[in-house]
Design a protein around this motif. Sequence first.
Motif, PDB file in Angstrom:
ATOM      1  N   ASN A   1       0.828  -1.195   0.000  1.00 30.20           N
ATOM      2  CA  ASN A   1       0.000   0.000   0.000  1.00 30.20           C
ATOM      3  C   ASN A   1       0.871   1.257   0.000  1.00 30.20           C
ATOM      4  O   ASN A   1       1.776   1.407   0.828  1.00 30.20           O
ATOM      5  CB  ASN A   1      -0.898  -0.013   1.241  1.00 30.20           C
ATOM      6  CG  ASN A   1      -2.027   0.984   1.147  1.00 30.20           C
ATOM      7  OD1 ASN A   1      -2.604   1.193   0.088  1.00 30.20           O
ATOM      8  ND2 ASN A   1      -2.363   1.603   2.280  1.00 30.20           N
TER       9      ASN A   1
ATOM     10  N   ASN B   1      -4.954  -0.845  -3.106  1.00 33.55           N
ATOM     11  CA  ASN B   1      -5.269   0.029  -1.966  1.00 33.55           C
ATOM     12  C   ASN B   1      -5.526  -0.816  -0.732  1.00 33.55           C
ATOM     13  O   ASN B   1      -6.119  -1.897  -0.833  1.00 33.55           O
ATOM     14  CB  ASN B   1      -6.550   0.828  -2.240  1.00 33.55           C
ATOM     15  CG  ASN B   1      -6.300   2.110  -3.023  1.00 33.55           C
ATOM     16  OD1 ASN B   1      -7.047   3.064  -2.879  1.00 33.55           O
ATOM     17  ND2 ASN B   1      -5.280   2.133  -3.848  1.00 33.55           N
TER      18      ASN B   1
ATOM     19  N   GLY C   1      -1.142  -3.813   5.168  1.00 30.11           N
ATOM     20  CA  GLY C   1      -1.228  -3.235   3.835  1.00 30.11           C
ATOM     21  C   GLY C   1      -0.274  -3.843   2.841  1.00 30.11           C
ATOM     22  O   GLY C   1       0.334  -3.141   2.022  1.00 30.11           O
TER      23      GLY C   1
ATOM     24  N   CYS D   1       2.524  -0.427  -5.577  1.00 27.62           N
ATOM     25  CA  CYS D   1       1.093  -0.736  -5.644  1.00 27.62           C
ATOM     26  C   CYS D   1       0.496  -0.497  -7.022  1.00 27.62           C
ATOM     27  O   CYS D   1      -0.689  -0.734  -7.239  1.00 27.62           O
ATOM     28  CB  CYS D   1       0.318   0.073  -4.603  1.00 27.62           C
ATOM     29  SG  CYS D   1       0.427   1.861  -4.830  1.00 27.62           S
TER      30      CYS D   1
END
Length: 349
Positions: free
Chosen positions: A197, A230, A338, A201
């Motif tokens: 993230n 995301n 993430g 990404c």
Amino acid sequence: MKLLKYAMLSFLALSCFACSDDDESAIKNDMIKKTVSPAIAGEKIEFAYAMGTTNGRISKAEAVASIAGAAGTGFELNSWFTAQTGMDVNGVHYGAGEDVPIQTVKDASTDGNTSIANMMEKVDAHYINPTIAVGTSQTDLIAATLRYNYVVPEEAKGKTFSITFTGISSTGDRVSYRTPDYKISKMDMKRLIELENEGACYFSIEDMKAYTKEEVNAQNLSGKIDFIYNYQDKLNGFDYAHSFVSPATDPKFIAISGIVPSGATNNTPMEQRANVHDAQLKGSNPAVYVDDIDFETLDLNGAMNYILNLKKDDSAFMKTADGKWAAYVYVNNVDGSGKMTISLKRYPL
């Protein structure tokens, strides 16, 4: 003949002699293709080639591929037998039912389309007759099942290939087996790509690679970005978590403000699949595979341009906005910080 029967027993449990070019010959052969997954460039296709003779011993095996394989194509030096009980071989303990390696090939080589295995003259007698204790005696090698690996070359995409195996005995007897024609996929495949993230990404299906925002800007890659990873636990009160958004996704579904790079406008249709676990990408059974036909019949009309709340073992089909590529993206792993690990298959449209 009794010794030959013992030596071929494990192979005959899977198959039976057929396709010999001389049914009256003292040497016989058979083959099975052990790999059941799609043949993709760079992947290994494994065959088991069995041969045995009642006259002399087996001396050589040959494999001629209709299309020369990539590096790594050829015969292995070891054959394998199944341990009937627990046993120690060369300092390694094998339990009952486990496969035990034994060298049956003296040396092996591959030159162009042709691979050659020169056989050992003698092997441990247990390999030929499991009633004889391991390490107690040697005997002439009258039968063996060899492993042959064919590594699919890049230039063979979309074509078919076959292998012609030949066994030769010490008395000059020969026997051959030509496999069916096997289709080679047009797909490309890449495994275990790390996404992060607000880090790496930004994903390009054409490149099969994730980029950072700095790399996208520095290399002018905005037009190649098909989706952005995301991560955010919640968005406007609903579960968001690990998500894919195309650059053209409505901003209300993009959790991180300003994450879309300048100039990135691709509108990538994508459709989530919760129960498609491709074994080549997952790395384990069940033996279910996404193949060329899945892309050839793929219909993403009406698909969204985002997928929210992805979990481990979820997957998605996508098409690039320019219509050049379709992709199947598999989620190998996610974590709560993430990060996501994906693997994918890509197909030219």
